[in-house]
Design an enzyme around this catalytic site. Structure first.
Site, mmCIF file in Angstrom:
data_model
loop_
_atom_site.group_PDB
_atom_site.id
_atom_site.type_symbol
_atom_site.label_atom_id
_atom_site.label_comp_id
_atom_site.label_asym_id
_atom_site.label_seq_id
_atom_site.Cartn_x
_atom_site.Cartn_y
_atom_site.Cartn_z
ATOM 1 N N CYS A 282 4.235 3.241 4.481
ATOM 2 C CA CYS A 282 4.204 1.846 4.030
ATOM 3 C C CYS A 282 3.299 0.950 4.856
ATOM 4 O O CYS A 282 2.585 0.124 4.315
ATOM 5 C CB CYS A 282 5.617 1.272 4.028
ATOM 6 S SG CYS A 282 6.635 1.877 2.685
ATOM 7 N N GLN A 283 3.348 1.063 6.165
ATOM 8 C CA GLN A 283 2.620 0.122 7.006
ATOM 9 C C GLN A 283 1.257 0.677 7.408
ATOM 10 O O GLN A 283 1.146 1.777 7.907
ATOM 11 C CB GLN A 283 3.429 -0.184 8.259
ATOM 12 C CG GLN A 283 4.773 -0.813 7.962
ATOM 13 C CD GLN A 283 5.769 -0.529 9.050
ATOM 14 O OE1 GLN A 283 6.486 0.434 8.981
ATOM 15 N NE2 GLN A 283 5.781 -1.373 10.069
#
Length: 407
Positions: free
Chosen positions: A79-80
């Protein structure tokens, strides 16, 4: 009827294995790394492996190849900092600009009863540039699709995995869950002098079971020194506890127990270290870490996390994708083998890892024109995996609460 599972971002298949052990049928998976996909397919021969980037598979192709329609979709989308968009698309820390959006796309296509997502614990603290919490955005995206969302950080040793490992787990369920996360089944014994043999897989009066220590997890594996071992070899000892018996099952030969090819100097360096010490504790100038391209100069960097000798009577530190350089065997002057790492992750011995044991850096491979070797090695596949026993507990807890009979 077995719940049907589709594993996206599957890696080598630890998440899938846990769900299979809980009684699910894994029918398909997506993985972009060839060696990890090879490992998955070897160990899950009935599942359809779709090798490639998840964005490249359109809805028509997915509906044709993921059959029956999955009841559960599992995966660990990065996600990041893993933007799939052009550089001007916005905040890369926003999960809507990451591969998480592909995980949501799978929910839109198949509308499964349950989605289970895993990630690093720090995602629970992450915020976008505008100050929004990443987990709140993820929760909102699932709720828009009609899911009830639950999230927590689980500790692997609570479920019998012999290591200090935590993972962020999010469960999105169409049905409301009274108890979305599994109860703790094991405890960690902090008394290192405790010698009693406790069962790892049976408990009386609902008492917690003792989580195996590092040594209880690997002590029956063949004794090998640096540069010894093989990809396939015979067992030389009998199992001494329930965890070892469970790992072996009816396996006749051992795979992936090949030691690193350490230099004599590195072996000597390890020999000076006791439990809990790392290379930063070496006082002999001859054996200290050297600077890269430094003409033999001693490095002034504190390599405190590199090559730490593990304590045999405790659970292991977290097995990561680079664990081949993180830990030293409690008694041998070498790093762990891939099989020892697999044991610490709770993979049974019949789970075989394909690809090379280790590879040099991707940057160096590209520089030397060896792009064909830029895949996840055995160590990375093992370190990236969701521990199967933890996944099994998650799956069993979900299955007990949801009716998966086909409508």
């Amino acid at each position: 009827m077995k719940p049907v599972v589709f594993d996206v971002f599957s890696g080598a298949g630890g998440f899938s294995l846990g769900f299979e052990m809980a009684g699910c049928e894994v029918v398909a998976a997506i993985e972009h790394d060839k060696w990890a996909a090879d490992t998955f397919s070897f160990n899950h021969p009935k599942a359809k492996m779709m090798l490639g980037d998840i964005e490249s598979f359109d809805e028509k192709y997915l509906r044709e190849n993921v059959t029956p329609v999955p009841d559960i979709i599992i995966g660990g989308p990065p996600c990041q900092g893993f933007s799939i968009c052009v550089k001007d698309a916005g905040d890369p820390k926003d999960p809507r600009n990451s591969l998480f959006i592909e995980f949501i796309r799978m929910a839109k296509i198949f509308n499964p009863k349950v989605m289970v997502m895993e990630n690093v614990p720090n995602i629970a603290k992450a915020k976008t540039k505008s100050g929004e919490r990443v987990v709140d955005i993820i929760k909102s995206e699932f709720e828009k699709l009609g899911y009830n969302v639950y999230r927590d950080i689980l500790t692997a040793s609570d479920y019998g995995v012999p290591q200090m490992r935590q993972r962020f787990i999010l469960i999105a369920s169409k049905q409301k869950l009274t108890n979305p996360f599994p109860k703790k089944t094991h405890y960690v014994a902090f008394n290192t002098n405790e010698c009693e043999q406790l069962s790892f897989f049976s408990a009386e009066n609902n008492e917690l079971k003792k989580c195996p220590t590092l040594w209880e997890a690997i002590s029956d594996l063949p004794d090998i020194e640096a540069r010894e071992g093989a990809e396939i070899m015979e067992y030389t000892k009998k199992p001494s506890n329930d965890y070892q018996k469970w790992c072996r099952k009816k396996t006749k030969v051992l795979h992936n127990h090949l030691a690193m090819k350490h230099t004599k100097r590195l072996v000597e360096r390890f020999s000076r270290m006791t439990w809990g010490q790392s290379v930063s504790d070496i006082t002999d100038e001859r054996l200290k870490q050297r600077k890269r391209n430094g003409n033999g100069e001693v490095s002034d960097k504190p390599y405190d996390q590199n090559n730490r000798r593990m304590h045999p009577d405790k659970i292991c530190h977290t097995i990561t994708a680079t664990f081949y350089g993180n830990f030293v065997h409690p008694y041998k002057n070498r790093n762990f083998t891939a099989r020892e790492g697999a044991r610490i992750q709770s993979f049974p011995d019949d789970y075989v890892f394909l690809g090379k044991p280790t590879v040099v850096s991707k940057k160096l491979l590209m520089k030397e024109g060896r792009e064909g070797e830029a895949y996840l090695c055995q160590y990375s596949q093992i370190g990236n995996a969701v521990p199967p026993l933890m996944a099994k507990s998650i799956a069993e807890n979900i299955i007990q609460q949801i009716d998966f009979e086909k409508e």
